[in-house]
Structures are given as structure tokens and as C-alpha cells.
Design a protein around this motif. Structure first.
Motif, short mmCIF file in Angstrom:
data_model
loop_
_atom_site.label_atom_id
_atom_site.label_comp_id
_atom_site.label_asym_id
_atom_site.label_seq_id
_atom_site.Cartn_x
_atom_site.Cartn_y
_atom_site.Cartn_z
N MET A 69 39.69 24.64 25.57
CA MET A 69 39.31 23.80 26.71
C MET A 69 38.23 22.81 26.25
O MET A 69 37.26 23.19 25.60
N GLU A 70 38.42 21.54 26.58
CA GLU A 70 37.51 20.49 26.14
C GLU A 70 36.72 19.94 27.33
O GLU A 70 37.22 19.90 28.46
N ILE A 71 35.50 19.50 27.04
CA ILE A 71 34.67 18.88 28.08
C ILE A 71 35.38 17.69 28.69
O ILE A 71 35.33 17.45 29.91
N ARG A 72 36.07 16.94 27.84
CA ARG A 72 36.80 15.77 28.32
C ARG A 72 37.83 16.17 29.37
O ARG A 72 38.00 15.49 30.39
N GLN A 73 38.54 17.29 29.15
CA GLN A 73 39.53 17.75 30.12
C GLN A 73 38.88 18.13 31.45
O GLN A 73 39.40 17.83 32.52
N LEU A 74 37.72 18.79 31.37
CA LEU A 74 37.01 19.17 32.59
C LEU A 74 36.51 17.94 33.34
O LEU A 74 36.51 17.91 34.58
N ARG A 75 36.08 16.93 32.60
CA ARG A 75 35.65 15.69 33.24
C ARG A 75 36.82 15.02 33.96
O ARG A 75 36.69 14.52 35.07
N HIS A 76 38.00 15.04 33.33
CA HIS A 76 39.19 14.49 33.96
C HIS A 76 39.57 15.30 35.20
O HIS A 76 39.99 14.75 36.22
N PHE A 77 39.43 16.63 35.10
CA PHE A 77 39.70 17.51 36.24
C PHE A 77 38.79 17.15 37.41
O PHE A 77 39.26 16.99 38.55
N MET A 78 37.48 16.99 37.15
CA MET A 78 36.54 16.66 38.22
C MET A 78 36.80 15.26 38.79
O MET A 78 36.64 15.03 39.99
N ALA A 79 37.21 14.33 37.95
CA ALA A 79 37.52 12.98 38.43
C ALA A 79 38.71 13.03 39.38
O ALA A 79 38.72 12.34 40.42
N LEU A 80 39.70 13.85 39.08
CA LEU A 80 40.87 13.96 39.94
C LEU A 80 40.50 14.63 41.26
O LEU A 80 41.00 14.24 42.33
N VAL A 81 39.61 15.62 41.20
CA VAL A 81 39.13 16.26 42.43
C VAL A 81 38.40 15.25 43.30
O VAL A 81 38.61 15.16 44.51
N THR A 82 37.53 14.45 42.70
CA THR A 82 36.70 13.50 43.43
C THR A 82 37.51 12.36 44.00
O THR A 82 37.36 11.97 45.16
N GLU A 83 38.41 11.80 43.17
CA GLU A 83 39.14 10.58 43.58
C GLU A 83 40.39 10.89 44.38
O GLU A 83 40.84 10.04 45.16
N GLY A 84 41.01 12.05 44.19
CA GLY A 84 42.14 12.45 45.01
C GLY A 84 43.49 11.95 44.55
O GLY A 84 44.51 12.30 45.13
N SER A 85 43.54 11.12 43.51
CA SER A 85 44.82 10.65 43.00
C SER A 85 44.68 10.35 41.50
O SER A 85 43.58 10.05 41.01
N PHE A 86 45.82 10.43 40.78
CA PHE A 86 45.79 10.16 39.35
C PHE A 86 45.40 8.70 39.07
O PHE A 86 44.68 8.41 38.12
N THR A 87 45.89 7.80 39.92
CA THR A 87 45.60 6.38 39.70
C THR A 87 44.10 6.10 39.80
O THR A 87 43.51 5.47 38.93
N ALA A 88 43.48 6.60 40.88
CA ALA A 88 42.05 6.36 41.09
C ALA A 88 41.21 7.09 40.05
O ALA A 88 40.20 6.55 39.56
N ALA A 89 41.61 8.31 39.68
CA ALA A 89 40.85 9.07 38.69
C ALA A 89 40.92 8.41 37.32
O ALA A 89 39.92 8.35 36.60
N ALA A 90 42.08 7.91 36.95
CA ALA A 90 42.20 7.21 35.66
C ALA A 90 41.34 5.95 35.64
O ALA A 90 40.69 5.65 34.63
N ARG A 91 41.31 5.25 36.76
CA ARG A 91 40.48 4.05 36.85
C ARG A 91 39.01 4.42 36.70
O ARG A 91 38.25 3.73 36.02
N ALA A 92 38.59 5.51 37.35
CA ALA A 92 37.19 5.93 37.27
C ALA A 92 36.80 6.35 35.86
O ALA A 92 35.66 6.15 35.44
N GLU A 93 37.73 6.95 35.13
CA GLU A 93 37.46 7.41 33.77
C GLU A 93 37.75 6.36 32.71
O GLU A 93 37.58 6.61 31.51
N LEU A 94 38.22 5.19 33.16
CA LEU A 94 38.49 4.07 32.24
C LEU A 94 39.54 4.42 31.20
O LEU A 94 39.42 4.08 30.01
N ILE A 95 40.58 5.14 31.64
CA ILE A 95 41.70 5.46 30.76
C ILE A 95 42.99 5.16 31.51
O ILE A 95 42.99 4.95 32.73
N VAL A 96 44.10 5.13 30.78
CA VAL A 96 45.39 4.89 31.42
C VAL A 96 45.82 6.16 32.15
O VAL A 96 45.43 7.27 31.79
N GLN A 97 46.67 5.98 33.16
CA GLN A 97 47.07 7.13 33.97
C GLN A 97 47.84 8.16 33.17
O GLN A 97 47.68 9.36 33.39
#
Length: 326
Positions: free
Chosen positions: A1-29
Motif C-alpha cells: 500500500m502506497e501513500i499515493r494510493q491513500l491520497r487518491h482514495f481520500m481525494a475520491l472520498v472528498t470529491e465524490g467522482s473520479f473526474t473531480a478527484a483526478a482534477r484535484a490530484e492533477l492527474i489523468v482520470q
């Protein structure tokens, strides 16, 4: 398990969608989706129910949530410790703001801060005062500009500096009040108002002013975006109280209100006497050193005039704000 994966997990929880979470993390969906799938494969359970455009946590996801928060907080503390040693070559800081902030030119100050510390990543969130306060307490934000409902810093938070903002009445061009240039509160009883929705800070200050003066406002429209409020006033739907700088930037008549002259207090707040995150401490020093803008009649509130933070920072733990708006 990587910190990066947990950060992506939390971004998805916060933003509610893959599109918004990817935008928040500055990566492609696709990269975010792969990261979440790999995390689910490693844990042996689905973490989200994928229904439509939004995602919902499964029971396994809810079980992971507090652990993910704790692990990310620990990783953030480790990064902060390294950043402190390396002179802020890296770091992250999150700052919240009310939408109608005018006493500090936040974009200009963040640009100046970036020139000093180009390796520090800054996240900015605008939200109602209640959400900003909750985010500060939860550790989701390091700093926030608040316009408190009462004359005190919210419980559990510390005020680092305060500013006073002058409020004026904006009207459509050609309105009789625009020609007069000034008015009394009692003369506004028959005016229709465009207002910010409750919880935005500005609406709270205006509501407090109206109650203090016995003004029963007739609100024809309430909004949550300052740009829309300005456009509605320009169209003649009603008048509105806003910080002077907003009215002047919009090119609308700014009518001075007498007896009393309305204003509101803005405070830069955090969780302790000084931020423990070195990047947040550096940004707090930078922001509290920012002189209040002179156009629009903005003045610093005494005695908590913005000053640099240090060992003897003028924090106001749950104390009364200086010269708060009525």
C-alpha cells in the motif's frame, strides 16, 4: 500500500467522482482509476460503489477511511519535519477563504509567496464560514480567512490577525440612491435586496447590521456567488451590501451608509498559537504581514493589526475580535 494510493482514495472520498478527484490530484482520470483498482486488489475488497457519475463508500471503504486519514496525517508530519530542516524546499499548505475576501489580495500574496518558496504546494478552498471552521478543526485546512458570526474567534481556533472591511450599498446605475451618494439605514425599508445565502460571512454581517438598526429587509433574490449578486444588482432586481472593493471593481454606484457606518471583521485563523506545519507558518507570516488594501477604505483592526508570527504570536484563542462589526 502506497501513500499515493491513500491520497487518491481520500481525494475520491472528498470529491465524490473520479473526474473531480483526478482534477484535484492533477492527474489523468485513468491513472486515478488504476491507482484505486490496485489499492482494492491489494486490500481484497471493493472500496467504492460505482453508481452513475458519483461514487459511494462501501463498508470496507468506510473501515479504511479513519486509517487512511491517520496514515496520511503521519506522512504529512514526516514531510513537514523534513521541510523544516531543509528550509521549506518542499511542503504543502492548505488555506481556506470566504468568497468575498477583499482586505487581502490573496492571488497576489500567494504569487509572492510562491516566488519565495517555489517548492511549497498551496491548496486554496473557498466555502461558507461554517465549512471553513469545520475544516480547520478537522485538520483539512491549515489556515482560513473567516468572517465570524459572533464577536469571538470560533471555539478551538486562534486568530492571527484581523482586518476591518467597509461595507457599502451597491445599486443599479441611475438608481435614486446612486445619485444621492449616501443614505441612512432607516431609508432602505422599501428597497428590494439581493442577498448572499446564510453562512457566507457577508450575509451574516449584513443580517447583524439590519437587526441592530431594526431594518426589515425585503429580499427578492438570494445567491451564493458574488458575481451573480453583482449582475442581479446591475440588472435592477435589488440593492445589496458588499465590501467597497467589490462594488468598485464591478463599476457600480457605491452608496455610503451613515448611522451607523457598516463594516465587518475578517480574521486569519488557525488551530494553535502558531501553525505547526512549517509551510503553513511561513504562509501565515506572509499573509499577516500583508498591508490592508488602501483602495476602498480598508483599515487594519487594532490592536490585532497583522504582524509576523513568532514565539510570541498575537494569537487570539477564543477571544473577542477587535472592533468587530455591529
Amino acid at each position: 500500500m502506497e501513500i499515493r494510493q491513500l491520497r487518491h482514495f481520500m481525494a475520491l472520498v472528498t470529491e465524490g467522482s473520479f473526474t473531480a478527484a483526478a482534477r484535484a490530484e492533477l492527474i489523468v482520470q485513468s491513472a486515478l482509476s488504476t491507482s484505486i483498482r490496485n489499492l482494492e486488489r491489494e486490500l481484497g475488497a471493493d472500496l467504492f460503489e460505482r453508481t452513475g457519475r458519483r461514487v459511494v463508500l462501501t463498508e470496507a471503504g468506510r473501515a479504511l477511511l479513519p486509517q487512511a486519514r491517520a496514515l496520511l496525517a503521519g506522512a504529512e508530519a514526516a514531510r513537514d519535519a523534513v521541510a523544516a530542516v531543509t528550509g521549506l524546499a518542499t511542503g504543502r499548505v492548505s488555506v481556506g477563504t470566504i468568497q468575498t475576501l477583499t482586505c487581502v489580495d490573496l492571488p497576489a500574496e500567494l504569487a509572492s509567496f510562491h516566488q519565495q518558496f517555489p517548492g511549497v504546494q498551496v491548496s486554496v478552498r473557498d466555502a461558507p464560514v461554517g465549512e471553513l471552521t469545520d475544516a480547520l478543526r478537522a485538520g483539512e485546512l491549515d489556515l482560513a480567512f473567516l468572517a465570524p458570526d459572533a464577536r469571538e474567534v470560533p471555539e478551538g481556533l486562534h486568530g492571527y490577525a484581523t482586518w476591518q472591511e467597509e461595507l457599502v450599498l451597491i445599486t443599479a446605475p441611475g438608481h435614486p440612491l446612486a445619485r444621492a451618494g449616501r443614505t441612512l439605514i432607516k431609508d432602505l425599508a422599501d428597497e428590494p435586496f439581493v442577498d448572499f445565502r446564510a453562512g457566507t460571512g457577508l450575509e451574516t454581517a449584513v443580517r447583524r447590521l439590519a437587526a441592530h438598526c431594526g431594518l426589515q429587509r425585503r429580499i427578492t433574490c438570494d445567491v451564493t456567488q458574488i458575481g451573480l449578486l453583482v449582475d442581479l444588482v446591475r440588472a435592477g432586481i435589488g440593492v445589496a451590501f458588499v465590501p467597497r472593493a467589490i462594488g468598485e471593481r464591478a463599476g457600480l454606484p457605491c452608496v455610503r451608509v451613515r448611522q451607523p457606518e457598516p463594516g465587518r471583521t475578517v480574521v486569519l485563523a488557525g488551530r494553535g498559537p502558531a501553525p505547526r506545519n512549517p509551510a503553513a507558518a511561513a504562509l501565515a507570516r506572509h499573509l499577516t504581514a500583508a498591508a490592508p488594501a488602501t483602495p476602498g477604505g480598508l483599515t487594519a483592526a487594532a490592536p490585532t493589526t497583522p504582524v509576523p508570527l513568532g514565539d510570541a504570536a498575537p494569537a487570539v484563542p477564543g477571544g473577542r475580535l477587535a472592533d468587530a462589526a455591529p
